[in-house]
Scaffold this motif. Structure first.
Motif, PDB file in Angstrom:
ATOM      1  N   PRO A 148       0.824  -1.215   0.000  1.00 13.04           N
ATOM      2  CA  PRO A 148       0.000   0.000   0.000  1.00 13.04           C
ATOM      3  C   PRO A 148       0.852   1.258   0.000  1.00 13.04           C
ATOM      4  N   MET A 149       0.250   2.370  -0.413  1.00 11.87           N
ATOM      5  CA  MET A 149       0.978   3.626  -0.484  1.00 11.87           C
ATOM      6  C   MET A 149       1.081   4.233   0.918  1.00 11.87           C
ATOM      7  N   VAL A 150       2.292   4.264   1.471  1.00  8.23           N
ATOM      8  CA  VAL A 150       2.527   4.778   2.815  1.00  8.23           C
ATOM      9  C   VAL A 150       3.575   5.884   2.734  1.00  8.23           C
ATOM     10  N   VAL A 151       3.303   6.992   3.407  1.00  8.96           N
ATOM     11  CA  VAL A 151       4.231   8.116   3.476  1.00  8.96           C
ATOM     12  C   VAL A 151       4.682   8.294   4.921  1.00  8.96           C
ATOM     13  N   ALA A 152       5.987   8.318   5.143  1.00  8.63           N
ATOM     14  CA  ALA A 152       6.541   8.540   6.482  1.00  8.63           C
ATOM     15  C   ALA A 152       7.121   9.941   6.543  1.00  8.63           C
ATOM     16  N   LEU A 161     -12.583   7.894   3.747  1.00  9.02           N
ATOM     17  CA  LEU A 161     -11.154   7.698   3.914  1.00  9.02           C
ATOM     18  C   LEU A 161     -10.843   7.526   5.394  1.00  9.02           C
ATOM     19  N   ASP A 162     -10.326   6.354   5.757  1.00 11.73           N
ATOM     20  CA  ASP A 162      -9.981   6.066   7.144  1.00 11.73           C
ATOM     21  C   ASP A 162      -8.464   6.025   7.282  1.00 11.73           C
ATOM     22  N   PRO A 163      -7.854   7.023   7.932  1.00 11.87           N
ATOM     23  CA  PRO A 163      -6.401   7.049   8.089  1.00 11.87           C
ATOM     24  C   PRO A 163      -5.897   5.902   8.960  1.00 11.87           C
ATOM     25  N   VAL A 164      -4.749   5.367   8.596  1.00  9.39           N
ATOM     26  CA  VAL A 164      -4.103   4.304   9.355  1.00  9.39           C
ATOM     27  C   VAL A 164      -2.717   4.799   9.759  1.00  9.39           C
ATOM     28  N   GLY A 165      -2.347   4.569  10.998  1.00  4.71           N
ATOM     29  CA  GLY A 165      -1.028   5.006  11.452  1.00  4.71           C
ATOM     30  C   GLY A 165      -1.112   5.929  12.642  1.00  4.71           C
ATOM     31  N   THR A 166      -0.001   6.057  13.342  1.00  6.77           N
ATOM     32  CA  THR A 166       0.074   6.859  14.559  1.00  6.77           C
ATOM     33  C   THR A 166       1.016   8.033  14.365  1.00  6.77           C
ATOM     34  N   LEU A 167       0.615   9.192  14.858  1.00  5.74           N
ATOM     35  CA  LEU A 167       1.439  10.391  14.829  1.00  5.74           C
ATOM     36  C   LEU A 167       1.995  10.641  16.228  1.00  5.74           C
ATOM     37  N   THR A 168       3.252  11.061  16.298  1.00  2.00           N
ATOM     38  CA  THR A 168       3.923  11.228  17.592  1.00  2.00           C
ATOM     39  C   THR A 168       4.593  12.590  17.669  1.00  2.00           C
ATOM     40  N   VAL A 223      13.322   3.330   8.302  1.00  2.00           N
ATOM     41  CA  VAL A 223      13.342   1.894   8.538  1.00  2.00           C
ATOM     42  C   VAL A 223      12.080   1.516   9.311  1.00  2.00           C
ATOM     43  N   LYS A 224      11.522   0.378   8.979  1.00  2.00           N
ATOM     44  CA  LYS A 224      10.323  -0.105   9.657  1.00  2.00           C
ATOM     45  C   LYS A 224      10.721  -0.822  10.932  1.00  2.00           C
ATOM     46  N   GLU A 225      10.128  -0.392  12.048  1.00  2.00           N
ATOM     47  CA  GLU A 225      10.476  -0.979  13.331  1.00  2.00           C
ATOM     48  C   GLU A 225      10.013  -2.427  13.416  1.00  2.00           C
ATOM     49  N   LYS A 226      10.800  -3.269  14.071  1.00  2.00           N
ATOM     50  CA  LYS A 226      10.492  -4.677  14.198  1.00  2.00           C
ATOM     51  C   LYS A 226       9.205  -4.893  14.990  1.00  2.00           C
ATOM     52  N   GLY A 227       8.343  -5.764  14.455  1.00  2.00           N
ATOM     53  CA  GLY A 227       7.112  -6.100  15.138  1.00  2.00           C
ATOM     54  C   GLY A 227       6.043  -5.032  15.098  1.00  2.00           C
ATOM     55  N   GLY A 228       6.183  -4.022  14.246  1.00  2.00           N
ATOM     56  CA  GLY A 228       5.198  -2.955  14.173  1.00  2.00           C
ATOM     57  C   GLY A 228       5.078  -2.387  12.773  1.00  2.00           C
ATOM     58  N   GLU A 229       4.249  -1.344  12.641  1.00  2.00           N
ATOM     59  CA  GLU A 229       4.026  -0.707  11.355  1.00  2.00           C
ATOM     60  C   GLU A 229       4.626   0.691  11.299  1.00  2.00           C
ATOM     61  N   THR A 230       5.383   1.063  12.339  1.00  2.00           N
ATOM     62  CA  THR A 230       5.935   2.408  12.430  1.00  2.00           C
ATOM     63  C   THR A 230       7.267   2.515  11.698  1.00  2.00           C
ATOM     64  N   TYR A 231       7.453   3.629  10.972  1.00  2.00           N
ATOM     65  CA  TYR A 231       8.709   3.908  10.288  1.00  2.00           C
ATOM     66  C   TYR A 231       9.455   5.007  11.041  1.00  2.00           C
ATOM     67  N   SER A 232      10.753   4.815  11.225  1.00  2.00           N
ATOM     68  CA  SER A 232      11.588   5.784  11.924  1.00  2.00           C
ATOM     69  C   SER A 232      12.675   6.306  10.993  1.00  2.00           C
ATOM     70  N   TYR A 233      12.960   7.582  11.100  1.00  2.00           N
ATOM     71  CA  TYR A 233      14.032   8.200  10.322  1.00  2.00           C
ATOM     72  C   TYR A 233      15.381   7.723  10.854  1.00  2.00           C
ATOM     73  N   ILE A 234      16.231   7.213   9.971  1.00  2.00           N
ATOM     74  CA  ILE A 234      17.506   6.642  10.400  1.00  2.00           C
ATOM     75  C   ILE A 234      18.669   7.609  10.183  1.00  2.00           C
ATOM     76  N   GLY A 235      18.368   8.803   9.657  1.00  2.00           N
ATOM     77  CA  GLY A 235      19.430   9.769   9.432  1.00  2.00           C
ATOM     78  C   GLY A 235      20.151   9.530   8.109  1.00  2.00           C
ATOM     79  N   GLY A 236      21.076  10.398   7.804  1.00  2.00           N
ATOM     80  CA  GLY A 236      21.896  10.246   6.608  1.00  2.00           C
ATOM     81  C   GLY A 236      21.610  11.247   5.511  1.00  2.00           C
ATOM     82  N   TYR A 237      20.402  11.823   5.493  1.00  2.00           N
ATOM     83  CA  TYR A 237      20.065  12.734   4.400  1.00  2.00           C
ATOM     84  C   TYR A 237      20.937  13.983   4.412  1.00  2.00           C
ATOM     85  N   TRP A 238      21.002  14.645   5.571  1.00  2.00           N
ATOM     86  CA  TRP A 238      21.744  15.899   5.627  1.00  2.00           C
ATOM     87  C   TRP A 238      23.242  15.667   5.470  1.00  2.00           C
ATOM     88  N   GLU A 239      23.712  14.503   5.914  1.00  2.00           N
ATOM     89  CA  GLU A 239      25.119  14.159   5.730  1.00  2.00           C
ATOM     90  C   GLU A 239      25.439  13.972   4.246  1.00  2.00           C
TER      91      GLU A 239
END
Length: 285
Positions: free
Chosen positions: A21-25, A52-59, A245-261
């Motif tokens: 599915p189309m997912v944007v992090a 439209l039913d949103p899926v995902g958690t905002l933090t 990167v997608k966290e293990k055992g979940g559907e959450t994506y976390s920024y791993i860095g590297g872009y600005w470098e």
């Protein structure tokens, strides 16, 4: 394809991390806070409307350790075939905090006879479940809060304004974009040299559309859809997003860095040319 927004007080990166599915992090940082989450939609078509039913958690995280998490409410778009097109947001939004306070907001669903649509009502609760403040307003106009009373002040405080919708520009654009939004796709020669090949500001179909080249924009759109079929095959073979990167055992994506470098070094070798021409010897079907 990432979109980057940067100013003195904050920066934001959004990346399409899944095609089907189309997912944007996204990951955003400012002075003393961080905002992260992902966005996916489950849709239901009802003939004249779409739900439209949103899926995902905002933090939202603060440097002092306080964290708030929530999910979006349902959005429906009506009169898709006939009549004036309009949308409505409804459902319950629970904003869960990890320290003193949490919040619950009720977005009232609009009815045919509703003379006061778009209402939002809710309250702020402390860790013991006691409601310490009331919230009320409209999602398309303004929101107010009122501190609940105690034994010394039974009526509580006077209402205070939380936020108010900005008035639209006197010189409306075709899609009623704000002055800020209309500049997000601006691309100067100096900026182009610093962007990875996957940046959304390099999309040729979007650029042609902005320039009024509608026939060419449609041709580019069809060509890019062929490239997307290639991306789907890559994802099925285990493709992974570059900056998240997608966290293990979940559907959450976390920024791993590297872009600005990578931007500092000017090294985008790890980014594919997703807007280039399709090789004639490749089969994406």
């Amino acid at each position: 394809m990432p979109l980057l927004i940067f100013n003195i007080s904050m920066w934001l990166i959004l990346k399409q991390v899944s095609h089907h599915p189309m997912v944007v992090a996204c990951h955003c940082e400012g002075r003393g806070w961080r905002f992260l989450g992902e966005s996916d939609l489950k849709s239901k078509f009802w003939g004249r409307s779409i739900q439209l039913d949103p899926v995902g958690t905002l933090t939202l995280e603060f440097d002092d350790g306080e964290i708030f998490q929530w999910s979006k409410v349902t959005t429906s778009i009506y009169n898709l075939i006939l009549g004036k097109l309009y949308c409505d947001h409804y459902g319950t939004m629970k904003i869960q905090g990890n320290q003193k306070y949490s919040c619950k907001l009720k977005f009232k669903e609009q009815s045919l006879i509703d003379r006061n649509p778009h209402q939002v009502l809710g309250g702020v609760q402390d860790k013991n479940g006691k409601t310490v403040a009331s919230l009320f307003g409209k999602w398309d106009d303004s929101m107010h809060y009122k501190i609940n009373g105690d034994s010394r002040n039974a009526n509580g405080s006077e209402p205070h304004l939380l936020w108010k919708r900005s008035k639209p520009s006197k010189h409306l654009t075709r899609y009623n974009l704000t002055r800020f939004a209309i500049t997000l796709n601006e691309l100067t020669p100096e900026l182009k040299e610093k962007l990875p090949s996957t940046d959304s500001r390099l999309r040729p179909d979007q650029r042609c559309l902005e320039n009024g080249e509608y026939t060419k924009a449609n041709e580019e759109k069809l060509r890019l859809e062929q490239r997307q079929r290639q991306a789907r095959k890559m994802q099925e073979r285990g493709w992974k997003p570059r900056w998240f990167v997608k966290e293990k055992g979940g559907e959450t994506y976390s920024y791993i860095g590297g872009y600005w470098e990578a931007k500092e070094r000017g090294n985008w070798e790890s980014c594919p040319d997703i807007f280039g021409q399709v090789s004639t010897d490749q089969n994406f079907d």
